[in-house]
Write a protein that holds these residues in place. Structure first.
Motif, PDB file in Angstrom:
ATOM      1  N   LEU A   7      14.808  14.884 -10.100  1.00 50.46           N
ATOM      2  CA  LEU A   7      14.695  13.498 -10.834  1.00 50.46           C
ATOM      3  C   LEU A   7      16.091  12.579 -10.582  1.00 50.46           C
ATOM      4  CD1 LEU A   7      13.285  11.390 -12.841  1.00 50.46           C
ATOM      5  CD2 LEU A   7      14.074  12.608 -14.459  1.00 50.46           C
ATOM      6  N   LEU A   8      17.123  13.131 -10.789  1.00 49.55           N
ATOM      7  CA  LEU A   8      18.305  12.433 -10.569  1.00 49.55           C
ATOM      8  C   LEU A   8      18.433  11.815  -9.112  1.00 49.55           C
ATOM      9  CD1 LEU A   8      20.960  11.536 -11.987  1.00 49.55           C
ATOM     10  CD2 LEU A   8      22.018  13.555 -11.067  1.00 49.55           C
ATOM     11  N   VAL A   9      18.095  12.460  -8.124  1.00 51.25           N
ATOM     12  CA  VAL A   9      18.053  12.156  -6.686  1.00 51.25           C
ATOM     13  C   VAL A   9      17.010  11.062  -6.712  1.00 51.25           C
ATOM     14  CG1 VAL A   9      17.657  12.612  -4.382  1.00 51.25           C
ATOM     15  CG2 VAL A   9      18.768  14.139  -5.673  1.00 51.25           C
ATOM     16  N   LEU A  10      16.024  11.178  -7.236  1.00 51.32           N
ATOM     17  CA  LEU A  10      14.963  10.083  -7.003  1.00 51.32           C
ATOM     18  C   LEU A  10      15.395   8.575  -7.814  1.00 51.32           C
ATOM     19  CD1 LEU A  10      11.678  12.025  -7.825  1.00 51.32           C
ATOM     20  CD2 LEU A  10      12.530  11.052  -5.579  1.00 51.32           C
ATOM     21  N   VAL A  11      16.188   8.892  -9.065  1.00 46.85           N
ATOM     22  CA  VAL A  11      16.770   7.753  -9.617  1.00 46.85           C
ATOM     23  C   VAL A  11      17.673   6.936  -8.848  1.00 46.85           C
ATOM     24  CG1 VAL A  11      18.109   7.173 -11.725  1.00 46.85           C
ATOM     25  CG2 VAL A  11      16.227   8.797 -11.922  1.00 46.85           C
ATOM     26  N   ILE A  12      18.483   7.773  -8.145  1.00 48.36           N
ATOM     27  CA  ILE A  12      19.640   7.057  -7.449  1.00 48.36           C
ATOM     28  C   ILE A  12      19.157   6.228  -6.200  1.00 48.36           C
ATOM     29  CG2 ILE A  12      21.616   7.807  -5.837  1.00 48.36           C
ATOM     30  CD1 ILE A  12      22.214  10.013  -7.470  1.00 48.36           C
ATOM     31  N   VAL A  13      18.161   6.888  -5.547  1.00 48.21           N
ATOM     32  CA  VAL A  13      17.207   6.243  -4.416  1.00 48.21           C
ATOM     33  C   VAL A  13      16.580   4.927  -5.087  1.00 48.21           C
ATOM     34  CG1 VAL A  13      15.628   6.304  -2.859  1.00 48.21           C
ATOM     35  CG2 VAL A  13      17.183   8.388  -3.093  1.00 48.21           C
ATOM     36  N   ALA A  15      14.787  -5.098 -12.399  1.00 50.04           N
ATOM     37  CA  ALA A  15      15.678  -5.069 -13.911  1.00 50.04           C
ATOM     38  C   ALA A  15      14.930  -3.998 -14.782  1.00 50.04           C
ATOM     39  CB  ALA A  15      15.667  -6.406 -14.150  1.00 50.04           C
ATOM     40  N   VAL A  16      13.774  -3.758 -14.884  1.00 50.59           N
ATOM     41  CA  VAL A  16      13.049  -2.872 -15.654  1.00 50.59           C
ATOM     42  C   VAL A  16      13.385  -1.662 -15.305  1.00 50.59           C
ATOM     43  CG1 VAL A  16      10.779  -2.015 -16.470  1.00 50.59           C
ATOM     44  CG2 VAL A  16      11.370  -4.534 -16.540  1.00 50.59           C
ATOM     45  N   PHE A  17      13.382  -1.399 -13.827  1.00 49.41           N
ATOM     46  CA  PHE A  17      13.587  -0.092 -13.431  1.00 49.41           C
ATOM     47  C   PHE A  17      15.079   0.278 -13.693  1.00 49.41           C
ATOM     48  CE2 PHE A  17      15.257   2.729 -10.079  1.00 49.41           C
ATOM     49  CZ  PHE A  17      14.408   3.779 -10.114  1.00 49.41           C
ATOM     50  N   LEU A  18      15.903  -0.418 -13.632  1.00 50.51           N
ATOM     51  CA  LEU A  18      17.434  -0.189 -13.727  1.00 50.51           C
ATOM     52  C   LEU A  18      17.466   0.429 -15.317  1.00 50.51           C
ATOM     53  CD1 LEU A  18      19.278  -2.699 -11.753  1.00 50.51           C
ATOM     54  CD2 LEU A  18      19.053  -0.422 -11.162  1.00 50.51           C
ATOM     55  N   LEU A  19      16.864  -0.500 -16.353  1.00 50.35           N
ATOM     56  CA  LEU A  19      16.850  -0.029 -17.389  1.00 50.35           C
ATOM     57  C   LEU A  19      16.351   1.357 -17.894  1.00 50.35           C
ATOM     58  CD1 LEU A  19      16.179  -3.312 -19.346  1.00 50.35           C
ATOM     59  CD2 LEU A  19      18.427  -2.342 -19.050  1.00 50.35           C
ATOM     60  N   GLY A  20      15.405   1.812 -17.032  1.00 52.13           N
ATOM     61  CA  GLY A  20      14.758   2.954 -17.129  1.00 52.13           C
ATOM     62  C   GLY A  20      15.632   3.986 -16.477  1.00 52.13           C
ATOM     63  N   ALA A  21      16.148   3.732 -15.180  1.00 55.45           N
ATOM     64  CA  ALA A  21      16.774   4.639 -14.620  1.00 55.45           C
ATOM     65  C   ALA A  21      18.110   4.987 -15.610  1.00 55.45           C
ATOM     66  CB  ALA A  21      17.332   4.181 -13.306  1.00 55.45           C
ATOM     67  N   TYR A  22      18.684   4.164 -16.113  1.00 62.21           N
ATOM     68  CA  TYR A  22      19.744   4.181 -17.154  1.00 62.21           C
ATOM     69  C   TYR A  22      19.665   5.350 -18.297  1.00 62.21           C
ATOM     70  CZ  TYR A  22      23.529   3.617 -20.449  1.00 62.21           C
ATOM     71  OH  TYR A  22      24.480   3.761 -21.386  1.00 62.21           O
ATOM     72  N   HIS A  23      18.385   4.771 -18.758  1.00 64.73           N
ATOM     73  CA  HIS A  23      17.822   5.711 -19.787  1.00 64.73           C
ATOM     74  C   HIS A  23      17.574   7.265 -19.539  1.00 64.73           C
ATOM     75  CE1 HIS A  23      15.848   7.045 -23.538  1.00 64.73           C
ATOM     76  NE2 HIS A  23      14.568   7.564 -22.568  1.00 64.73           N
ATOM     77  N   GLY A  24      16.949   7.491 -18.001  1.00 64.88           N
ATOM     78  CA  GLY A  24      16.554   8.776 -17.788  1.00 64.88           C
ATOM     79  C   GLY A  24      17.924   9.480 -17.313  1.00 64.88           C
ATOM     80  N   ALA A  25      18.852   9.063 -16.816  1.00 67.10           N
ATOM     81  CA  ALA A  25      20.128   9.667 -16.422  1.00 67.10           C
ATOM     82  C   ALA A  25      20.843  10.198 -17.643  1.00 67.10           C
ATOM     83  CB  ALA A  25      20.877   8.489 -15.344  1.00 67.10           C
ATOM     84  N   THR A  26      21.043   9.050 -18.483  1.00 62.40           N
ATOM     85  CA  THR A  26      21.796   9.537 -19.532  1.00 62.40           C
ATOM     86  C   THR A  26      21.269  10.407 -20.486  1.00 62.40           C
ATOM     87  OG1 THR A  26      20.956   7.412 -20.988  1.00 62.40           O
ATOM     88  CG2 THR A  26      22.965   7.123 -19.545  1.00 62.40           C
TER      89      THR A  26
END
Length: 259
Positions: free
Chosen positions: A146-152, A119-130
């Motif tokens: 970074l975007l590829v790593l976030v998607i994985v 859950a924490v990672f998904l919040l961080g991934a959303y912040h990083g992508a946006t």
């Protein structure tokens, strides 16, 4: 000692004496995790005490929680190369480490805490992508990486949240034999019916029993001679394993995941 500590080492002594006590403790029983609230010079001494001599050193996790004695430290590169060391710092990590090390916290609570990571990672991934879209970081190769790593990571997080980890390695089995050995040891033999269970002695697998839907890891005690049979020798070491023999019966179904 009154709080249940096995050893107490005072920081109000000479550096050499402090280091000698840490080294003696590390030799007698390998230090696996260090939860540090001090940082600064005290952390320097602890890391220096863990320094290896060129031989194999067990892995040590150094988790920084606070900085009561200083906000910075001097760390020698030679010291870092001589020891199998992982340094991290996080308030959330310390909470999860305490949960993992505490024998008083039930396994089902310990297991559920791991979902917090997803859950924490998904919040961080959303912040990083946006943030990338807003700042136009995708104009650089690093932004795309970074975007590829976030998607994985997002895919892995959803797999964990929806409990799809290890689905392809699950095998249906039933209990064929139960034996209560001396000193609280339970000998369980399972037979798989759907497909072979390829394994080696010493590997581990997760078992999900009828009376408890939470999977628990146990070491495999059988060889690969019969791929439709697997054996587990389980010692009573806690609440779950202590009551296991009272719930199991020959013929009951067991879900095996692994190895």
């Amino acid at each position: 000692m009154a709080l249940g500590a096995d050893e107490v080492i005072s920081v109000q002594q000479t550096d050499d004496a402090f280091i000698a006590q840490i080294q003696a403790l590390h030799r007698s029983m390998s230090i696996d995790v260090i939860l540090d609230y001090l940082w600064g010079h005290t952390a320097e001494l602890v890391l220096l005490a863990l320094k290896g001599n060129g031989a194999f050193t067990p892995r040590t996790r150094f988790v920084s929680v606070g900085s009561m004695t200083g906000d910075s430290l001097h760390l020698s590169a030679a010291n870092l190369r001589s020891v199998n060391l992982q340094i991290a710092g996080s308030g959330m990590v310390i909470i999860l480490v305490i949960i993992a090390l505490s024998a008083k916290i039930p396994y089902h609570i310990f297991r559920k805490t791991h979902k917090i990571f997803s859950a924490v990672f998904l919040l961080g991934a959303y912040h990083g992508a946006t943030a990338q879209l807003k700042e136009r970081w995708l104009a650089t190769p690093g932004g795309y990486l970074l975007l590829v790593l976030v998607i994985v990571g997002v895919v892995a997080a959803f797999i964990g949240l929806f409990q799809r980890i290890g689905v392809s390695r699950k095998v249906a089995a039933r209990i064929s034999q139960l034996d209560n050995r001396p000193q609280g040891i339970l000998d369980i033999r399972l037979i798989t019916s759907q497909k072979p269970f390829v394994h080696r002695a010493g590997q581990y697998a997760f078992l999900r029993f009828e009376h408890d839907r939470e999977p628990h890891p146990f070491t495999i005690a059988s060889s690969v001679d019969d791929q439709h049979s697997v054996r587990f020798v389980i010692k009573s070491l806690g609440d779950f394993t202590g009551e296991l023999s009272n719930h199991l019966r020959v013929g009951q179904s067991v879900e095996v995941e692994g190895p």
